[in-house]
Design a protein around this motif. Structure first.
Motif, PDB file in Angstrom:
ATOM      1  N   VAL A  28       0.863  -1.178   0.000  1.00  0.00           N
ATOM      2  CA  VAL A  28       0.000   0.000   0.000  1.00  0.00           C
ATOM      3  C   VAL A  28       0.903   1.231   0.000  1.00  0.00           C
ATOM      4  O   VAL A  28       1.515   1.568   1.011  1.00  0.00           O
ATOM      5  N   ALA A  29       0.996   1.891  -1.145  1.00  0.00           N
ATOM      6  CA  ALA A  29       1.915   3.013  -1.299  1.00  0.00           C
ATOM      7  C   ALA A  29       1.346   4.310  -0.751  1.00  0.00           C
ATOM      8  O   ALA A  29       2.101   5.271  -0.535  1.00  0.00           O
ATOM      9  N   GLY A  30       0.067   4.357  -0.527  1.00  0.00           N
ATOM     10  CA  GLY A  30      -0.547   5.555   0.013  1.00  0.00           C
ATOM     11  C   GLY A  30      -2.043   5.394   0.113  1.00  0.00           C
ATOM     12  O   GLY A  30      -2.646   4.553  -0.565  1.00  0.00           O
ATOM     13  N   ILE A  31      -2.650   6.194   0.985  1.00  0.00           N
ATOM     14  CA  ILE A  31      -4.094   6.207   1.177  1.00  0.00           C
ATOM     15  C   ILE A  31      -4.574   7.637   0.966  1.00  0.00           C
ATOM     16  O   ILE A  31      -4.019   8.578   1.530  1.00  0.00           O
ATOM     17  N   THR A  32      -5.585   7.806   0.124  1.00  0.00           N
ATOM     18  CA  THR A  32      -6.232   9.096  -0.039  1.00  0.00           C
ATOM     19  C   THR A  32      -7.658   8.994   0.471  1.00  0.00           C
ATOM     20  O   THR A  32      -8.309   7.951   0.324  1.00  0.00           O
ATOM     21  N   THR A  33      -8.131  10.057   1.089  1.00  0.00           N
ATOM     22  CA  THR A  33      -9.460  10.021   1.694  1.00  0.00           C
ATOM     23  C   THR A  33     -10.408  10.941   0.944  1.00  0.00           C
ATOM     24  O   THR A  33     -10.006  11.917   0.315  1.00  0.00           O
ATOM     25  N   VAL A  34     -11.676  10.603   1.037  1.00  0.00           N
ATOM     26  CA  VAL A  34     -12.726  11.355   0.355  1.00  0.00           C
ATOM     27  C   VAL A  34     -13.929  11.407   1.299  1.00  0.00           C
ATOM     28  O   VAL A  34     -14.144  10.492   2.101  1.00  0.00           O
ATOM     29  N   ALA A  35     -14.688  12.476   1.225  1.00  0.00           N
ATOM     30  CA  ALA A  35     -15.930  12.534   1.977  1.00  0.00           C
ATOM     31  C   ALA A  35     -16.927  11.575   1.354  1.00  0.00           C
ATOM     32  O   ALA A  35     -17.052  11.505   0.130  1.00  0.00           O
ATOM     33  N   GLY A  36     -17.618  10.832   2.183  1.00  0.00           N
ATOM     34  CA  GLY A  36     -18.591   9.872   1.681  1.00  0.00           C
ATOM     35  C   GLY A  36     -19.445   9.372   2.809  1.00  0.00           C
ATOM     36  O   GLY A  36     -20.445   9.997   3.179  1.00  0.00           O
ATOM     37  N   ASN A  37     -19.042   8.221   3.388  1.00  0.00           N
ATOM     38  CA  ASN A  37     -19.796   7.682   4.514  1.00  0.00           C
ATOM     39  C   ASN A  37     -19.954   8.708   5.625  1.00  0.00           C
ATOM     40  O   ASN A  37     -20.939   8.705   6.366  1.00  0.00           O
ATOM     41  N   ILE A  38     -18.954   9.587   5.752  1.00  0.00           N
ATOM     42  CA  ILE A  38     -18.936  10.629   6.766  1.00  0.00           C
ATOM     43  C   ILE A  38     -17.995  11.713   6.248  1.00  0.00           C
ATOM     44  O   ILE A  38     -17.350  11.546   5.209  1.00  0.00           O
ATOM     45  N   GLY A  39     -17.888  12.839   6.929  1.00  0.00           N
ATOM     46  CA  GLY A  39     -17.127  13.979   6.437  1.00  0.00           C
ATOM     47  C   GLY A  39     -15.629  13.715   6.337  1.00  0.00           C
ATOM     48  O   GLY A  39     -15.093  12.788   6.940  1.00  0.00           O
ATOM     49  N   ILE A  40     -14.939  14.588   5.588  1.00  0.00           N
ATOM     50  CA  ILE A  40     -13.533  14.360   5.266  1.00  0.00           C
ATOM     51  C   ILE A  40     -12.636  14.351   6.492  1.00  0.00           C
ATOM     52  O   ILE A  40     -11.667  13.574   6.552  1.00  0.00           O
ATOM     53  N   GLU A  41     -12.901  15.168   7.490  1.00  0.00           N
ATOM     54  CA  GLU A  41     -12.058  15.161   8.689  1.00  0.00           C
ATOM     55  C   GLU A  41     -12.129  13.812   9.382  1.00  0.00           C
ATOM     56  O   GLU A  41     -11.105  13.277   9.837  1.00  0.00           O
ATOM     57  N   THR A  42     -13.324  13.252   9.451  1.00  0.00           N
ATOM     58  CA  THR A  42     -13.488  11.967  10.132  1.00  0.00           C
ATOM     59  C   THR A  42     -12.943  10.819   9.291  1.00  0.00           C
ATOM     60  O   THR A  42     -12.307   9.899   9.825  1.00  0.00           O
ATOM     61  N   THR A  43     -13.176  10.844   7.980  1.00  0.00           N
ATOM     62  CA  THR A  43     -12.632   9.753   7.164  1.00  0.00           C
ATOM     63  C   THR A  43     -11.105   9.760   7.199  1.00  0.00           C
ATOM     64  O   THR A  43     -10.475   8.697   7.229  1.00  0.00           O
ATOM     65  N   THR A  44     -10.513  10.948   7.218  1.00  0.00           N
ATOM     66  CA  THR A  44      -9.047  11.032   7.281  1.00  0.00           C
ATOM     67  C   THR A  44      -8.541  10.543   8.630  1.00  0.00           C
ATOM     68  O   THR A  44      -7.570   9.764   8.696  1.00  0.00           O
ATOM     69  N   ARG A  45      -9.175  10.978   9.694  1.00  0.00           N
ATOM     70  CA  ARG A  45      -8.771  10.511  11.028  1.00  0.00           C
ATOM     71  C   ARG A  45      -8.943   8.998  11.141  1.00  0.00           C
ATOM     72  O   ARG A  45      -8.090   8.302  11.704  1.00  0.00           O
ATOM     73  N   ASN A  46     -10.029   8.483  10.582  1.00  0.00           N
ATOM     74  CA  ASN A  46     -10.250   7.036  10.663  1.00  0.00           C
ATOM     75  C   ASN A  46      -9.180   6.257   9.910  1.00  0.00           C
ATOM     76  O   ASN A  46      -8.738   5.195  10.368  1.00  0.00           O
ATOM     77  N   ALA A  47      -8.761   6.759   8.752  1.00  0.00           N
ATOM     78  CA  ALA A  47      -7.674   6.088   8.028  1.00  0.00           C
ATOM     79  C   ALA A  47      -6.418   6.022   8.887  1.00  0.00           C
ATOM     80  O   ALA A  47      -5.733   4.987   8.941  1.00  0.00           O
ATOM     81  N   LEU A  48      -6.117   7.107   9.597  1.00  0.00           N
ATOM     82  CA  LEU A  48      -4.939   7.137  10.467  1.00  0.00           C
ATOM     83  C   LEU A  48      -5.110   6.206  11.672  1.00  0.00           C
ATOM     84  O   LEU A  48      -4.149   5.560  12.105  1.00  0.00           O
ATOM     85  N   ARG A  49      -6.310   6.105  12.198  1.00  0.00           N
ATOM     86  CA  ARG A  49      -6.567   5.198  13.325  1.00  0.00           C
ATOM     87  C   ARG A  49      -6.402   3.737  12.894  1.00  0.00           C
ATOM     88  O   ARG A  49      -5.862   2.913  13.640  1.00  0.00           O
ATOM     89  N   ILE A  50      -6.876   3.426  11.693  1.00  0.00           N
ATOM     90  CA  ILE A  50      -6.740   2.062  11.170  1.00  0.00           C
ATOM     91  C   ILE A  50      -5.267   1.716  10.984  1.00  0.00           C
ATOM     92  O   ILE A  50      -4.818   0.616  11.331  1.00  0.00           O
ATOM     93  N   LEU A  51      -4.489   2.652  10.455  1.00  0.00           N
ATOM     94  CA  LEU A  51      -3.049   2.427  10.294  1.00  0.00           C
ATOM     95  C   LEU A  51      -2.377   2.220  11.649  1.00  0.00           C
ATOM     96  O   LEU A  51      -1.467   1.387  11.768  1.00  0.00           O
ATOM     97  N   ALA A  52      -2.801   2.969  12.658  1.00  0.00           N
ATOM     98  CA  ALA A  52      -2.211   2.815  13.991  1.00  0.00           C
ATOM     99  C   ALA A  52      -2.466   1.414  14.528  1.00  0.00           C
ATOM    100  O   ALA A  52      -1.568   0.779  15.109  1.00  0.00           O
ATOM    101  N   LEU A  53      -3.685   0.900  14.348  1.00  0.00           N
ATOM    102  CA  LEU A  53      -3.974  -0.456  14.816  1.00  0.00           C
ATOM    103  C   LEU A  53      -3.149  -1.480  14.054  1.00  0.00           C
ATOM    104  O   LEU A  53      -2.645  -2.440  14.633  1.00  0.00           O
ATOM    105  N   ALA A  54      -2.991  -1.268  12.744  1.00  0.00           N
ATOM    106  CA  ALA A  54      -2.246  -2.216  11.920  1.00  0.00           C
ATOM    107  C   ALA A  54      -0.738  -2.087  12.097  1.00  0.00           C
ATOM    108  O   ALA A  54       0.012  -2.951  11.609  1.00  0.00           O
TER     109      ALA A  54
END
Length: 295
Positions: A28-54
């Motif tokens: 995985v060379a990079g992750i980009t976030t987009v507003a969709g299921n929820i707003g962009i601030e939350t989707t971006t934070r969630n991507a970072l939280r998932i990376l922290a767990l992994a």
């Protein structure tokens, strides 16, 4: 296989990300976030939280805050206020690497040999449409684009014929459909066949890994949002699974277009002139087995 993942986490996005990050044959060379299921601030934070767990060090670049030409909708009723169904994830271990997702996609694709990077799109196609329009030379360097979205013969999930990812930004989907990229679409016709039962949750728990525990809890949150003996469909994990194991899917060429009206059918797929590869069948049990084995 080197991939860029465009995502709006999202319960099923989180499952797809944990699978991709754990798979030994995916870089995985990079992750980009987009507003969709929820707003962009939350989707971006969630991507970072998932990376922290992994325990993964992958750059995250925030993307577009809204659709190209209309107001957005969200799916808080399904994914919860935090986007992850209330499942506990660690705080981010890093900050976003940037706030120009399209620029990051462009620069990454231009810096590597042509046809060596895949884009896995798990949310609305807003970032990908902007890549197509703003940096067409870079977009044409993609080896393949695989996206979850749409409904062909199935009923929609945000309307009679409309699926959320496409309905959120129909104009973006139409741009991507018309770009002539090597593109495989995975619609609800496939993803609705990939569902977990309670025994699968026990199977994940027995694996004992942090990723497996997290996915168990995420799927359990999907049980809380539905009734019956099966979870909601595991839509987004189908994308990295198809990238790695296309033999589990049956695909065919279809000429499609996107309804870009303002009415109730906005985002619906119909006959058109854009030729795409569309997955229509999946060996669901084998897909679930693969998910568990990687976690």
């Amino acid at each position: 296989m080197k991939v860029l993942i465009d995502t709006d986490p999202g319960i099923d996005d989180a499952i797809a990300l944990l699978f991709a990050l754990a798979h030994p044959k995916l870089e995985v060379a990079g992750i980009t976030t987009v507003a969709g299921n929820i707003g962009i601030e939350t989707t971006t934070r969630n991507a970072l939280r998932i990376l922290a767990l992994a325990g993964a060090d992958v750059p995250v670049h925030a993307g577009t805050e809204r659709p190209l030409a209309r107001g957005g909708v969200d799916e808080i009723r399904v994914h919860g206020q935090d986007g992850l169904g209330g499942v506990r994830f660690p705080d981010p271990a890093a900050s976003p690497a940037g706030s120009d997702a399209v620029g990051f996609l462009r620069d990454t694709l231009m810096a590597v040999p042509d046809g060596t990077v895949d884009i896995l799109a798990l949310g609305p196609l807003t970032n990908i449409a902007r890549l197509v329009t703003d940096a067409p030379e870079a977009a044409r360097r993609v080896r393949q684009l695989i996206a979850m979205g749409g409904a062909v013969h199935e009923r929609g999930n945000v309307g009679a014929r409309s699926e959320f990812n496409i309905a959120h930004d129909p104009e973006a989907a139409e741009i991507v459909f018309s770009a002539g990229l090597p593109f495989t679409l995975i619609p609800l016709d496939v993803t609705r066949k990939v569902r977990a039962d309670r025994a699968y949750l026990d199977r994940l728990a027995a694996l004992g890994t942090p990723a497996a525990f997290a996915v168990r809890d995420l799927i359990a949150a999907y049980f809380d949002a539905t009734t019956g003996g099966e979870s909601r469909p595991l839509h987004d994990p189908c994308v990295p699974i198809l990238a790695l194991h296309p033999e589990l899917f049956t695909t065919g060429r279809m000429a499609l277009s996107v309804d870009c009206s303002a009415g109730e059918f906005a985002g619906a797929l119909g006959p058109g002139r854009h030729m795409l590869d569309v997955a229509m069948k999946v060996e669901a049990e084998k897909a679930l087995d693969l998910l568990a084995s990687v976690l």
